[in-house]
Design an enzyme around this catalytic site. Sequence first.
Site, mmCIF file in Angstrom:
data_model
loop_
_atom_site.group_PDB
_atom_site.id
_atom_site.type_symbol
_atom_site.label_atom_id
_atom_site.label_comp_id
_atom_site.label_asym_id
_atom_site.label_seq_id
_atom_site.Cartn_x
_atom_site.Cartn_y
_atom_site.Cartn_z
ATOM 1 N N PRO A 2 0.771 -1.232 0.000
ATOM 2 C CA PRO A 2 0.000 0.000 0.000
ATOM 3 C C PRO A 2 0.807 1.289 0.000
ATOM 4 O O PRO A 2 1.153 1.802 1.043
ATOM 5 C CB PRO A 2 -0.805 -0.117 1.297
ATOM 6 C CG PRO A 2 -0.020 -1.013 2.184
ATOM 7 C CD PRO A 2 0.954 -1.754 1.349
ATOM 8 N N GLU A 3 1.108 1.845 -1.151
ATOM 9 C CA GLU A 3 1.482 3.260 -1.219
ATOM 10 C C GLU A 3 0.290 3.977 -1.865
ATOM 11 O O GLU A 3 -0.741 3.348 -2.130
ATOM 12 C CB GLU A 3 2.799 3.439 -1.986
ATOM 13 C CG GLU A 3 3.955 2.765 -1.254
ATOM 14 C CD GLU A 3 5.343 3.232 -1.652
ATOM 15 O OE1 GLU A 3 5.483 4.351 -2.142
ATOM 16 O OE2 GLU A 3 6.290 2.454 -1.460
ATOM 17 N N LYS A 52 -2.456 7.720 1.718
ATOM 18 C CA LYS A 52 -2.619 6.287 1.990
ATOM 19 C C LYS A 52 -3.918 5.998 2.734
ATOM 20 O O LYS A 52 -4.104 4.891 3.240
ATOM 21 C CB LYS A 52 -1.416 5.777 2.790
ATOM 22 C CG LYS A 52 -0.101 5.905 2.040
ATOM 23 C CD LYS A 52 1.070 5.602 2.940
ATOM 24 C CE LYS A 52 2.371 6.007 2.264
ATOM 25 N NZ LYS A 52 3.505 5.977 3.202
ATOM 26 N N ARG A 258 12.581 3.312 8.351
ATOM 27 C CA ARG A 258 12.443 2.336 7.266
ATOM 28 C C ARG A 258 13.771 2.183 6.546
ATOM 29 O O ARG A 258 14.603 3.086 6.570
ATOM 30 C CB ARG A 258 11.384 2.809 6.262
ATOM 31 C CG ARG A 258 10.103 3.301 6.891
ATOM 32 C CD ARG A 258 9.406 2.223 7.702
ATOM 33 N NE ARG A 258 9.192 1.046 6.898
ATOM 34 C CZ ARG A 258 8.250 0.947 5.977
ATOM 35 N NH1 ARG A 258 7.436 1.929 5.777
ATOM 36 N NH2 ARG A 258 8.121 -0.139 5.284
#
Length: 270
Positions: A2-3, A52, A258
């Site tokens: 999911p972007e 998002k 990240r």
Amino acid sequence: MPEGHTLFRLAGELNAAFAGQPVEVSSPQGRFTDGAAAVDGHVLELAESAGKHLFIRFEGGGVVHVHLGLIGAFGVEEGTPPDPVGAVRLRLVGPMAYADLRGATTCELLSEPSAKQILARLGPDPLRPDADPDKAFDRIRTSKKPVGALLMDQSVLAGVGNVYRAESLFRARLHPLTPGHKVSRRRWKALWHDIVDLMEYGVQTGRIDTVRPEHEPASMARPARIDDHGGEVYVYRRHGQPCHACGSIVRTRVLAGRNLFWCPTCQRRR
DNA sequence: TCAAGATGATCAG
DNA sequence: TGATCCTCTTGAT
């Protein structure tokens, strides 16, 4: 996966399958039972994405807000629904199709004002035609944070995730640790337009491809690796491997929580 | 059979 | 910054 492009595409699929029709709404897993009951049987007016986030508006004013997080999935299928498999948080059933939501970090029932509050704290979404890239630049040009962290900040820019971050910075030949205030307006405009282009392509194809024939300088070696996420990329998750453009070893480190990937030669610090 | 990892975000300290 | 939550897949044991 999911972007922002995933959510934009998903909103379109939900509208095609359910908009304008009464929809059965349930929570087979049981964690969204009350919210589901509040809109069960109501007409689904419109599904809309912002960054998002996904908002599904029902007749009567209820808004189901979904955020897939890292691992969530929302699949729309034709036909009659089978018995739920696994932990189905939310199920929508229409006359011709059904949709199952799993693993989302957020699935909640909101009022319209509460939904607007969430929208208000998001930066411009590259997939929305009314998005203003200057709003994002106002944050970037006054920040000492690295541009690689700013791109992931949803209040600066809504919809970019870890893959688009790594790939758009590589394509811009911009080092991820460059402080925001050192990014010129010209470079930001070019980066923004490239992100818009990449994400629109992602909406069309349902995957993130940043290596495309029309983008390819004649000097660049092909083919790039197809990553496990299904797209063709330059640096994302290619640490320890040679850069497709110059042969330098792609590097990695954690930034903004990240894993970040970049080429130390193509993306020099200035 | 089990642990690790994944494209995200929030909260406490 | 680190811990935590969400679920599923992959690879090691």
